[in-house]
Enzyme design. Sequence first.
Site, PDB file in Angstrom:
ATOM      1  N   GLU A 190       0.825  -1.211   0.000  1.00 49.40           N
ATOM      2  CA  GLU A 190       0.000   0.000   0.000  1.00 49.40           C
ATOM      3  C   GLU A 190       0.862   1.265   0.000  1.00 49.40           C
ATOM      4  O   GLU A 190       0.652   2.193   0.776  1.00 49.40           O
ATOM      5  CB  GLU A 190      -0.962  -0.023   1.193  1.00 49.40           C
ATOM      6  CG  GLU A 190      -1.869  -1.241   1.160  1.00 49.40           C
ATOM      7  CD  GLU A 190      -2.934  -1.274   2.246  1.00 49.40           C
ATOM      8  OE1 GLU A 190      -2.708  -0.700   3.323  1.00 49.40           O
ATOM      9  OE2 GLU A 190      -3.994  -1.884   2.011  1.00 49.40           O
ATOM     10  N   GLU A 206     -12.827  -2.300  11.758  1.00 45.48           N
ATOM     11  CA  GLU A 206     -12.717  -1.503  10.529  1.00 45.48           C
ATOM     12  C   GLU A 206     -13.825  -1.820   9.517  1.00 45.48           C
ATOM     13  O   GLU A 206     -14.521  -0.934   9.052  1.00 45.48           O
ATOM     14  CB  GLU A 206     -11.343  -1.733   9.887  1.00 45.48           C
ATOM     15  CG  GLU A 206     -11.199  -1.040   8.550  1.00 45.48           C
ATOM     16  CD  GLU A 206      -9.842  -1.265   7.898  1.00 45.48           C
ATOM     17  OE1 GLU A 206      -8.988  -1.936   8.496  1.00 45.48           O
ATOM     18  OE2 GLU A 206      -9.646  -0.757   6.784  1.00 45.48           O
ATOM     19  N   ASP A 216      -8.461  -8.998   3.674  1.00 47.55           N
ATOM     20  CA  ASP A 216      -8.216  -7.905   4.605  1.00 47.55           C
ATOM     21  C   ASP A 216      -9.357  -7.758   5.614  1.00 47.55           C
ATOM     22  O   ASP A 216     -10.149  -6.824   5.508  1.00 47.55           O
ATOM     23  CB  ASP A 216      -8.039  -6.599   3.799  1.00 47.55           C
ATOM     24  CG  ASP A 216      -7.560  -5.454   4.667  1.00 47.55           C
ATOM     25  OD1 ASP A 216      -7.260  -5.677   5.839  1.00 47.55           O
ATOM     26  OD2 ASP A 216      -7.496  -4.326   4.149  1.00 47.55           O
TER      27      ASP A 216
HETATM   28  O1  GCW Z   1      -7.137  -2.845   6.223  1.00 45.61           O
HETATM   29  C1  GCW Z   1      -6.179  -2.037   5.681  1.00 45.61           C
HETATM   30  C2  GCW Z   1      -6.482  -0.707   6.271  1.00 45.61           C
HETATM   31  C3  GCW Z   1      -5.293   0.203   6.369  1.00 45.61           C
HETATM   32  C4  GCW Z   1      -4.188  -0.556   7.077  1.00 45.61           C
HETATM   33  C5  GCW Z   1      -3.847  -1.792   6.271  1.00 45.61           C
HETATM   34  C6  GCW Z   1      -2.800  -2.652   6.948  1.00 45.61           C
HETATM   35  C7  GCW Z   1      -2.586   0.384   8.568  1.00 45.61           C
HETATM   36  O2  GCW Z   1      -7.513  -0.123   5.536  1.00 45.61           O
HETATM   37  O3  GCW Z   1      -5.681   1.340   7.072  1.00 45.61           O
HETATM   38  O4  GCW Z   1      -3.060   0.248   7.272  1.00 45.61           O
HETATM   39  O5  GCW Z   1      -4.980  -2.591   6.119  1.00 45.61           O
HETATM   40  O6  GCW Z   1      -3.188  -3.591   7.627  1.00 45.61           O
HETATM   41  O7  GCW Z   1      -1.637  -2.387   6.794  1.00 45.61           O
END
Ligand code: GCW
Length: 713
Positions: A312, A419, A391
């Site tokens: 990311e 989240e 995720d």
């Molecule tokens: O789920 C995603 C989140 C990000 C997060 C990333 C991760 C901290 O939207 O906010 O970053 O995973 O786990 O690295």
Amino acid sequence: MVAISSGASPLAAETGDDAWLGYTALDKEQASIYENLPSSVLTMGDSPVLKSAQQELAAGVKKMLGPTLHLDADVAQPSVGSQARHVRNPVGDSFVLGTLSELKTIVPKLKPAREPSGDGYWLKVLRINGHKCLVITAATDRGVLYGVFALLRKIALGEDISAVDEMQQPSAPLRWVDQWDNLDGRIERGYGGPSIYFADGKVRDDLGRAAEYARLLASIGVNGCAINNVNADPHILDDAFITSVSRIANVFRPWGVQIALAVDLSSPKTLGDLDTFDPIDQRVAAWWQKKVDTIYREIPDFGGFVMKADSEGRAGPSAYGRTQADAANVIARALKPHGGVLFYRAFVYNHHLDWRNLKNDRAKAAYDIFHPLDGSFDDNVIIQIKNGPIDFQVREPVSPLLAGLPHTNEAVELQITQEYTGQQRQLCFLVPMWAEVLNFDMRVNGNPSTVADLVAGRVFHRPAGGVVGVANVGMDPTWLGNSLALANLYGFGRLAWNPTLSAESIANQWTRLTFGSDPLIVQTITKLQLSSWTVYESYTGPLGVGTLTNITGNHYDPGPESSERNGWGQWHRADHEGIGMDRTVATGTGFIGQYPPDVAKIYESLATCPDNLLLFFHHVSYTHMLHSGITVIQYFYDSHYDGAERAHDFVSQWMELRGHVDQQRYSEILAMLNYQAGEAIVWRDTICQWIYELSGIPDQKGRMKAISGDYLR
Ligand code: GCW
């Protein structure tokens, strides 16, 4: 013997700060079974952790039962050399706190059936010098502290401890939480207020709240905490910042919680004065070594680092054509002489995938990248793997990488902060999900091999490993934003310690510890918590479809089209004919082939793939018949209507508790559940309308007409 008094009204206002450690006074009848408890405490040692253990025991007994215990400092003893401050023998019936080796100095013949090791503890009633003693012992001071919390929990739950003889060993050695706190005080994906550690780019002056957090963590057996966001600000490693971080370590130390930092791989270049962060460059290795040495000078019990690289937009070893193992090892080697560990996250994937290519699959990334590197990580590296391959969605299969690293330490990463599961504005007790994950049998080499066994190193005989939870507590008095959500933090620790505990027993215990033992409260809250995950799933993401939330935005509202036609790879592939990702080996992305054969076989075939993961693994037509005997499209409608109705029902269940739960929590939770009932309708109508427009197949039960009238014909 303790004289019992009793107490507090169950309706007294509660802010929630104490979480499950409120130690509500027991009523006379409940307290009567503890009348013969010892009235003094003998503590064999004076480490900060043992002091916490002693003080916690005294405070807990006082609050729950009334009496003030005599601490050994009160007992006059002749002083001999360096032992001056230690009382060496109980002078009356006593609680005895100390490591097994200390205990053996006064009970040389002591031979437990199995000696506790690591963080394990032993609670045992013993006669010492003719006195009846309740011994809380362990291999380490931290184990003793865990034993004290366990004993207090037993009292709070009304268990008979008059002849207690209980040995407990945690399932996995490392049980950590991560916090995604930014140095400016905001928390990425945090829903419980600002950071308890940082404000305005600095460590807070007042760390009282951090100290309370460490106590909460210790009470559930969590032994490490990475305090800053994995999207790490390199300034966390400024020398001056490290000095201020050591103040956080100071408030954590008495609770046996090691602190750790998330670090950025490019630090030698962005923070240091090197022109490279190439992990195989000697100057880079020297930079990390010097930095780590500085940290250990300030924080001798520092736990280690967490690393998110090549993910990311984060810097990573790919910048130099190096592997994830090269990156991990250069840092692990700097930590090694100090006993530190590196949690290296497997959340590495390309977020610019070509969505038009049906063979592309983000779910495959972690295994594709890390499995070939198995065996090349140093032994203080732990690969931290999210529970599912995507995720933290409301339902995902277990990540196949957990079975794909026989020569590498690993940890499973769970997400306590909600989240994708309602952001603490909706009720979603995740413990049943985690229990499923930890007890999922990967059938490595055709043998029983649960995820819990894999991460504890029991399957492949690995030296380290564990369970990590992304907690993201904040300054809100309830820690996570609503008091029911705290059951997730409690349950995380309890499951990490013992994955065979049932979600029901955890919900029940947590409720009693938090709200008292009124049977109506216990029954109602336990039931609400236990149904909340599947209710949330039913109106936000049934049949393993993955996320239908606004994926490019807030990860909360319904936004089913936002998953498609972009590179993030959270595709559900819904079109006019059907829905779901074909991840089969036969015709799809081949992801299923990453599982051990026994598991792959179940998922590959439509005949055996469970309904609740169908759309994760298969693309099917809307009229495909589920094992449950209805079509996919009808299941979508039913599930959303049923989910919204059940969410609505949460409100009436909660209202049964009026006058039973203190007014503040009663009203706050009522407001949340009312709001959730509305949100569930928004979800239901958005998703039902979306899928109707795509498929052209109406709800057999005609329910959508009632909402949208002629628009839906
Ligand atoms: O789920 C995603 C989140 C990000 C997060 C990333 C991760 C901290 O939207 O906010 O970053 O995973 O786990 O690295």
